[in-house]
Design a protein around this motif. Structure first.
Motif, short mmCIF file in Angstrom:
data_model
loop_
_atom_site.label_atom_id
_atom_site.label_comp_id
_atom_site.label_asym_id
_atom_site.label_seq_id
_atom_site.Cartn_x
_atom_site.Cartn_y
_atom_site.Cartn_z
N ALA A 109 0.83 -1.21 0.00
CA ALA A 109 0.00 0.00 0.00
C ALA A 109 0.86 1.26 0.00
O ALA A 109 0.49 2.28 -0.60
N ARG A 160 -5.75 -4.26 -1.88
CA ARG A 160 -6.57 -4.57 -0.70
C ARG A 160 -7.32 -5.89 -0.88
O ARG A 160 -7.42 -6.68 0.06
N HIS A 163 -5.03 -8.66 -0.27
CA HIS A 163 -4.78 -8.75 1.18
C HIS A 163 -5.89 -9.55 1.85
O HIS A 163 -5.63 -10.45 2.66
N TRP A 164 -7.17 -9.24 1.52
CA TRP A 164 -8.28 -9.98 2.11
C TRP A 164 -8.25 -11.45 1.69
O TRP A 164 -8.57 -12.33 2.50
#
Length: 203
Positions: A109, A160, A163-164
């Motif tokens: 990020a 993101r 990441h999840w």
């Protein structure tokens, strides 16, 4: 060129789906409703519909059964919904990485800081051009800046989502083990937890 266009289209498709999911999971009531009637041993199509309304993602009945019986069902449901495009599922092993999945690098990020800085600079240049009555230059820089904003947001959503997905995989293969709670326990305990989860995990 075709592959690059496909990559850009996939990036923006992921961005749009991220917007839909974020809107859904920011409603604690929808999350609570999705869990208040679910039977972890025998979920129904109605349960799947409520889950779609709450998380903005389709769940199969087998996935719902696995998630509902998981000790951290709410977190797992959120992670699966966000990382759906990178996940495969089997009833015995749970969620695993799809063959093209690449986990996000540590600090991924933070790599978006430079594009964000360039975007801010673009807005400053547009403002200066407008003050100098250089409308043509402002229009060109403004269009490029707007495109930069969209690309940066799409890249953020993609990082993101990966990441999840990584967290969903860890929950399926890590220290968490399935424990079959009773239907009464799930229906009585999850709604309150769902409200808290929806409020705290949507950010």
């Amino acid at each position: 060129m075709i592959s690059q266009s496909g990559g850009i289209a996939s990036l923006f498709a992921g961005f749009l789906s991220w917007i839909v999911r974020e809107h859904c999971v920011r409603s604690p009531d929808a999350v609570a409703k999705a869990w208040e009637q679910i039977n972890p041993d025998a979920p129904t199509l109605a349960d799947a519909g409520r889950m779609f309304a709450a998380y903005g993602s389709d769940f199969t009945l087998a996935e719902l059964r696995y998630i509902a019986r998981h000790p951290e069902a709410l977190r797992l449901a959120r992670n699966v919904a966000a990382g759906r495009q990178y996940l495969d599922f089997s009833e015995s092993a749970g969620f695993s990485a799809e063959k093209t999945f690449v986990p996000p690098e540590p600090g991924a990020a933070r790599q978006l800081v430079a594009p964000i800085a360039m975007t801010v600079l673009g807005f400053i240049i547009v403002a200066v051009a407008l003050l100098a009555n250089n409308f043509k230059g402002a229009a060109i820089v403004g269009a490029l800046t707007a495109l930069s904003v969209l690309v940066t947001l799409a890249e953020f959503a993609e990082v993101r989502n990966r990441h999840w997905a990584r967290r969903a995989i860890e929950q399926s293969t890590g220290a968490y083990q399935l424990t079959p709670p009773s239907a009464e326990l799930v229906t009585s305990a999850i709604p309150d937890s769902a409200r808290t989860e929806g409020a705290t995990q949507s950010g």
